[in-house]
Design a protein around this motif. Structure first.
Motif, PDB file in Angstrom:
ATOM      1  N   ALA A  55     -28.348  69.047  68.350  1.00  0.00           N
ATOM      2  CA  ALA A  55     -27.269  70.020  68.493  1.00  0.00           C
ATOM      3  C   ALA A  55     -26.109  69.629  67.590  1.00  0.00           C
ATOM      4  O   ALA A  55     -25.925  68.454  67.270  1.00  0.00           O
ATOM      5  CB  ALA A  55     -26.789  70.079  69.942  1.00  0.00           C
ATOM      6  N   THR A  84     -26.294  71.363  76.227  1.00  0.00           N
ATOM      7  CA  THR A  84     -25.088  72.037  75.771  1.00  0.00           C
ATOM      8  C   THR A  84     -24.169  71.025  75.102  1.00  0.00           C
ATOM      9  O   THR A  84     -23.854  69.981  75.693  1.00  0.00           O
ATOM     10  CB  THR A  84     -24.337  72.685  76.946  1.00  0.00           C
ATOM     11  OG1 THR A  84     -25.200  73.609  77.610  1.00  0.00           O
ATOM     12  CG2 THR A  84     -23.103  73.434  76.443  1.00  0.00           C
ATOM     13  N   THR A 103     -21.717  76.496  67.640  1.00  0.00           N
ATOM     14  CA  THR A 103     -22.751  75.556  68.061  1.00  0.00           C
ATOM     15  C   THR A 103     -24.116  75.927  67.512  1.00  0.00           C
ATOM     16  O   THR A 103     -24.407  77.099  67.267  1.00  0.00           O
ATOM     17  CB  THR A 103     -22.839  75.474  69.594  1.00  0.00           C
ATOM     18  OG1 THR A 103     -23.086  76.792  70.117  1.00  0.00           O
ATOM     19  CG2 THR A 103     -21.542  74.943  70.188  1.00  0.00           C
ATOM     20  N   THR A 122     -29.596  69.073  80.968  1.00  0.00           N
ATOM     21  CA  THR A 122     -30.123  69.489  82.263  1.00  0.00           C
ATOM     22  C   THR A 122     -31.628  69.698  82.156  1.00  0.00           C
ATOM     23  O   THR A 122     -32.169  69.798  81.047  1.00  0.00           O
ATOM     24  CB  THR A 122     -29.467  70.790  82.740  1.00  0.00           C
ATOM     25  OG1 THR A 122     -29.759  71.825  81.796  1.00  0.00           O
ATOM     26  CG2 THR A 122     -27.961  70.640  82.852  1.00  0.00           C
ATOM     27  N   LEU A 130     -22.629  65.886  75.261  1.00  0.00           N
ATOM     28  CA  LEU A 130     -23.930  66.549  75.319  1.00  0.00           C
ATOM     29  C   LEU A 130     -24.341  66.596  76.783  1.00  0.00           C
ATOM     30  O   LEU A 130     -24.688  65.569  77.369  1.00  0.00           O
ATOM     31  CB  LEU A 130     -24.989  65.814  74.489  1.00  0.00           C
ATOM     32  CG  LEU A 130     -26.327  66.537  74.404  1.00  0.00           C
ATOM     33  CD1 LEU A 130     -26.196  67.823  73.578  1.00  0.00           C
ATOM     34  CD2 LEU A 130     -27.411  65.641  73.794  1.00  0.00           C
ATOM     35  N   GLN A 131     -24.266  67.774  77.358  1.00  0.00           N
ATOM     36  CA  GLN A 131     -24.701  67.982  78.736  1.00  0.00           C
ATOM     37  C   GLN A 131     -26.182  68.298  78.715  1.00  0.00           C
ATOM     38  O   GLN A 131     -26.600  69.257  78.069  1.00  0.00           O
ATOM     39  CB  GLN A 131     -23.924  69.121  79.381  1.00  0.00           C
ATOM     40  CG  GLN A 131     -24.352  69.417  80.804  1.00  0.00           C
ATOM     41  CD  GLN A 131     -23.968  68.306  81.769  1.00  0.00           C
ATOM     42  OE1 GLN A 131     -22.831  67.854  81.789  1.00  0.00           O
ATOM     43  NE2 GLN A 131     -24.925  67.871  82.580  1.00  0.00           N
ATOM     44  N   LYS A 179     -32.798  74.050  73.315  1.00  0.00           N
ATOM     45  CA  LYS A 179     -32.016  75.264  73.530  1.00  0.00           C
ATOM     46  C   LYS A 179     -32.204  75.750  74.966  1.00  0.00           C
ATOM     47  O   LYS A 179     -33.322  75.841  75.458  1.00  0.00           O
ATOM     48  CB  LYS A 179     -32.446  76.339  72.539  1.00  0.00           C
ATOM     49  CG  LYS A 179     -31.487  77.479  72.390  1.00  0.00           C
ATOM     50  CD  LYS A 179     -31.946  78.392  71.254  1.00  0.00           C
ATOM     51  CE  LYS A 179     -31.909  77.724  69.907  1.00  0.00           C
ATOM     52  NZ  LYS A 179     -32.301  78.629  68.812  1.00  0.00           N
ATOM     53  N   SER A 197     -30.056  65.599  85.485  1.00  0.00           N
ATOM     54  CA  SER A 197     -29.072  65.875  84.440  1.00  0.00           C
ATOM     55  C   SER A 197     -28.322  64.611  84.055  1.00  0.00           C
ATOM     56  O   SER A 197     -28.196  63.673  84.860  1.00  0.00           O
ATOM     57  CB  SER A 197     -28.063  66.921  84.941  1.00  0.00           C
ATOM     58  OG  SER A 197     -28.692  68.118  85.284  1.00  0.00           O
ATOM     59  N   ARG A 229     -24.801  63.556  81.281  1.00  0.00           N
ATOM     60  CA  ARG A 229     -23.836  63.965  80.271  1.00  0.00           C
ATOM     61  C   ARG A 229     -23.514  62.770  79.390  1.00  0.00           C
ATOM     62  O   ARG A 229     -23.030  61.742  79.881  1.00  0.00           O
ATOM     63  CB  ARG A 229     -22.548  64.509  80.882  1.00  0.00           C
ATOM     64  CG  ARG A 229     -21.643  65.133  79.826  1.00  0.00           C
ATOM     65  CD  ARG A 229     -20.377  65.723  80.383  1.00  0.00           C
ATOM     66  NE  ARG A 229     -19.382  64.702  80.668  1.00  0.00           N
ATOM     67  CZ  ARG A 229     -18.071  64.942  80.761  1.00  0.00           C
ATOM     68  NH1 ARG A 229     -17.615  66.178  80.599  1.00  0.00           N
ATOM     69  NH2 ARG A 229     -17.234  63.964  81.035  1.00  0.00           N
ATOM     70  N   ALA A 271     -20.433  70.169  73.435  1.00  0.00           N
ATOM     71  CA  ALA A 271     -19.042  70.606  73.554  1.00  0.00           C
ATOM     72  C   ALA A 271     -18.150  69.528  72.954  1.00  0.00           C
ATOM     73  O   ALA A 271     -18.573  68.380  72.809  1.00  0.00           O
ATOM     74  CB  ALA A 271     -18.677  70.831  75.016  1.00  0.00           C
ATOM     75  N   ARG A 294     -31.313  74.130  77.602  1.00  0.00           N
ATOM     76  CA  ARG A 294     -31.251  72.980  78.511  1.00  0.00           C
ATOM     77  C   ARG A 294     -30.075  72.060  78.197  1.00  0.00           C
ATOM     78  O   ARG A 294     -29.494  71.458  79.093  1.00  0.00           O
ATOM     79  CB  ARG A 294     -32.534  72.160  78.448  1.00  0.00           C
ATOM     80  CG  ARG A 294     -33.775  72.900  78.899  1.00  0.00           C
ATOM     81  CD  ARG A 294     -34.954  71.939  79.075  1.00  0.00           C
ATOM     82  NE  ARG A 294     -35.283  71.261  77.832  1.00  0.00           N
ATOM     83  CZ  ARG A 294     -35.363  69.931  77.714  1.00  0.00           C
ATOM     84  NH1 ARG A 294     -35.111  69.154  78.746  1.00  0.00           N
ATOM     85  NH2 ARG A 294     -35.699  69.384  76.555  1.00  0.00           N
ATOM     86  N   TYR A 321     -28.410  74.615  67.946  1.00  0.00           N
ATOM     87  CA  TYR A 321     -29.339  73.827  68.760  1.00  0.00           C
ATOM     88  C   TYR A 321     -30.736  73.847  68.175  1.00  0.00           C
ATOM     89  O   TYR A 321     -31.172  74.839  67.597  1.00  0.00           O
ATOM     90  CB  TYR A 321     -29.416  74.390  70.183  1.00  0.00           C
ATOM     91  CG  TYR A 321     -28.124  74.283  70.957  1.00  0.00           C
ATOM     92  CD1 TYR A 321     -27.219  75.332  70.999  1.00  0.00           C
ATOM     93  CD2 TYR A 321     -27.809  73.109  71.640  1.00  0.00           C
ATOM     94  CE1 TYR A 321     -26.030  75.228  71.697  1.00  0.00           C
ATOM     95  CE2 TYR A 321     -26.623  72.995  72.356  1.00  0.00           C
ATOM     96  CZ  TYR A 321     -25.731  74.059  72.368  1.00  0.00           C
ATOM     97  OH  TYR A 321     -24.562  73.949  73.066  1.00  0.00           O
TER      98      TYR A 321
END
Length: 123
Positions: free
Chosen positions: A49, A69, A58, A84, A81-82, A65, A17, A19, A71, A67, A60
């Protein structure tokens, strides 16, 4: 004042992961929509995104989508953008962008762009 500055890229193993952060100037952050894109060598820029400032809606791309996220922290005028479950095919330069609306971003256009941050996923 630089409108958008990305950070957080780097080298990560598959399945890992990261961020990403995008620090915006106050003027740029007033855009209603902010988003993330990426571009891999030899490929076209890809929308990932988007998020709205007012309600935090939001959007995507299908490729990320579930994976990734997106915010935003309005107090810090920063978008995140997180990411994973990273895969080698996620390797690219990732860009932050701002526009008056999410439709413009989803059509691969923006009014302001960051300089990009490299993400490399090893297998």
């Amino acid at each position: 004042q630089v409108p958008l500055v990305e950070s957080g890229g780097g080298l990560v193993q598959a399945g890992g992961s990261l961020r990403l952060s995008c620090a915006a100037s106050g003027r740029t952050y007033r855009n209603e929509a902010m988003g993330w894109f990426r571009q891999a060598p030899g490929k076209e820029r890809e929308f990932l995104a988007a998020i709205t400032r007012t309600f935090g809606d939001t959007y995507y791309a299908d490729s990320v989508k579930g994976r990734f996220t997106i915010a935003r922290d309005n107090a810090k005028i920063t978008v995140y953008l997180q990411m994973t479950g990273l895969k080698p095919e996620d390797t690219a330069v990732y860009y932050c962008a701002a526009a008056p609306d999410t439709m413009r971003l989803r059509r691969n256009f923006a009014d302001h762009w960051g300089q990009g941050t490299q993400v490399t996923v090893s297998s």
